[in-house]
Write a protein that holds these residues in place. Structure first.
Motif, PDB file in Angstrom:
ATOM      1  N   ALA A  93      11.302   4.700   9.211  1.00 22.44           N
ATOM      2  CA  ALA A  93      11.724   3.749  10.088  1.00 22.44           C
ATOM      3  C   ALA A  93      10.666   4.307  11.971  1.00 22.44           C
ATOM      4  N   VAL A  94      10.691   5.431  11.811  1.00 21.72           N
ATOM      5  CA  VAL A  94       9.990   5.522  12.921  1.00 21.72           C
ATOM      6  C   VAL A  94       8.803   5.535  12.761  1.00 21.72           C
ATOM      7  N   ALA A  95       7.336   5.364  11.505  1.00 17.48           N
ATOM      8  CA  ALA A  95       6.027   4.960  11.304  1.00 17.48           C
ATOM      9  C   ALA A  95       6.381   3.478  12.055  1.00 17.48           C
TER      10      ALA A  95
ATOM     11  N   LEU B 200       8.240   1.578  13.484  1.00 17.78           N
ATOM     12  CA  LEU B 200       8.342   1.973  14.978  1.00 17.78           C
ATOM     13  C   LEU B 200       7.103   1.907  16.030  1.00 17.78           C
ATOM     14  N   SER B 201       6.480   3.213  15.336  1.00 14.88           N
ATOM     15  CA  SER B 201       5.376   3.179  16.071  1.00 14.88           C
ATOM     16  C   SER B 201       3.895   3.401  16.135  1.00 14.88           C
ATOM     17  N   LEU B 202       3.875   2.196  14.675  1.00 15.76           N
ATOM     18  CA  LEU B 202       3.072   1.108  14.695  1.00 15.76           C
ATOM     19  C   LEU B 202       3.623  -0.163  15.103  1.00 15.76           C
ATOM     20  N   TYR B 203       4.835  -0.702  16.270  1.00 17.88           N
ATOM     21  CA  TYR B 203       5.278  -1.849  16.603  1.00 17.88           C
ATOM     22  C   TYR B 203       4.660  -1.119  17.756  1.00 17.88           C
ATOM     23  N   VAL B 204       5.058  -0.543  18.219  1.00 21.95           N
ATOM     24  CA  VAL B 204       4.616   0.206  19.700  1.00 21.95           C
ATOM     25  C   VAL B 204       2.859   0.537  19.749  1.00 21.95           C
ATOM     26  N   THR B 205       1.969   1.010  18.490  1.00 17.71           N
ATOM     27  CA  THR B 205       1.165   0.766  18.887  1.00 17.71           C
ATOM     28  C   THR B 205       0.234  -1.445  19.026  1.00 17.71           C
ATOM     29  N   VAL B 206       0.543  -2.231  18.165  1.00 20.32           N
ATOM     30  CA  VAL B 206       0.901  -2.856  18.532  1.00 20.32           C
ATOM     31  C   VAL B 206       0.697  -3.932  19.664  1.00 20.32           C
ATOM     32  N   LEU B 207       1.770  -3.487  20.305  1.00 22.21           N
ATOM     33  CA  LEU B 207       2.987  -3.879  21.796  1.00 22.21           C
ATOM     34  C   LEU B 207       0.912  -3.118  22.650  1.00 22.21           C
ATOM     35  N   GLY B 208       1.367  -2.435  22.570  1.00 22.11           N
ATOM     36  CA  GLY B 208      -0.143  -1.222  23.360  1.00 22.11           C
ATOM     37  C   GLY B 208      -0.972  -2.566  23.659  1.00 22.11           C
ATOM     38  N   LEU B 209      -2.319  -2.946  22.690  1.00 25.03           N
ATOM     39  CA  LEU B 209      -3.116  -3.139  21.883  1.00 25.03           C
ATOM     40  C   LEU B 209      -3.033  -4.009  22.679  1.00 25.03           C
ATOM     41  N   LEU B 210      -2.280  -5.571  22.429  1.00 26.11           N
ATOM     42  CA  LEU B 210      -1.496  -6.281  23.199  1.00 26.11           C
ATOM     43  C   LEU B 210      -2.043  -6.487  24.316  1.00 26.11           C
TER      44      LEU B 210
ATOM     45  N   VAL C 209       1.024  -1.042  -0.550  1.00 22.60           N
ATOM     46  CA  VAL C 209      -0.070   0.268  -0.290  1.00 22.60           C
ATOM     47  C   VAL C 209       0.828   1.309   0.071  1.00 22.60           C
ATOM     48  N   GLY C 210       1.314   0.801   0.226  1.00 19.76           N
ATOM     49  CA  GLY C 210       2.801   2.515  -0.270  1.00 19.76           C
ATOM     50  C   GLY C 210       3.534   2.995   1.235  1.00 19.76           C
ATOM     51  N   PHE C 211       3.446   2.774   2.151  1.00 20.31           N
ATOM     52  CA  PHE C 211       3.551   2.325   3.436  1.00 20.31           C
ATOM     53  C   PHE C 211       4.978   3.643   3.762  1.00 20.31           C
ATOM     54  N   SER C 212       6.086   3.255   3.703  1.00 17.97           N
ATOM     55  CA  SER C 212       6.471   3.783   3.391  1.00 17.97           C
ATOM     56  C   SER C 212       7.071   5.187   2.870  1.00 17.97           C
ATOM     57  N   ARG C 213       5.795   5.655   1.493  1.00 14.09           N
ATOM     58  CA  ARG C 213       5.164   6.559   0.617  1.00 14.09           C
ATOM     59  C   ARG C 213       5.387   7.812   1.801  1.00 14.09           C
ATOM     60  N   ILE C 214       4.087   7.289   2.758  1.00 15.37           N
ATOM     61  CA  ILE C 214       3.222   8.417   3.405  1.00 15.37           C
ATOM     62  C   ILE C 214       3.858   9.843   4.157  1.00 15.37           C
ATOM     63  N   PHE C 215       5.168   8.380   4.710  1.00 18.21           N
ATOM     64  CA  PHE C 215       5.795   9.536   6.046  1.00 18.21           C
ATOM     65  C   PHE C 215       6.802   9.137   5.576  1.00 18.21           C
ATOM     66  N   SER C 216       7.083  10.738   5.846  1.00 21.48           N
ATOM     67  CA  SER C 216       9.353  11.244   5.743  1.00 21.48           C
ATOM     68  C   SER C 216      10.049  10.473   6.433  1.00 21.48           C
TER      69      SER C 216
END
Length: 67
Positions: free
Chosen positions: A49-51, A53-63, A39-46
């Motif tokens: 890598a930080v985006a 990592l934020s996704l990882y932290v979000t998934v971890l928080g939800l778990l 879906v082009g996730f890397s093109r959406i954010f500047s």
């Protein structure tokens, strides 16, 4: 009512539930990486890598929240 956490036992060593959640979150993020690339996730954010990592932290928080 307190939530009781079940420890994971590996070779007689008790592993904290947070470590189990962290590994599971890493597995989930690694599974959805091809979809993110499609879906082009890397093109959406500047800084992709930080985006990610934020996704990882979000998934971890939800778990942690739901289990």
């Amino acid at each position: 009512m307190a939530h009781t956490f079940g420890e994971l036992v590996i070779g007689g060593v008790l592993v904290a539930p947070f470590i189990t959640y962290a590994v599971l979150a890493l597995f989930v993020v690694l599974l959805i990486r091809p979809l993110l690339r499609l879906v082009g996730f890397s093109r959406i954010f500047s800084n992709a890598a930080v985006a990610e990592l934020s996704l990882y932290v979000t998934v971890l928080g939800l778990l942690v929240l739901f289990f």
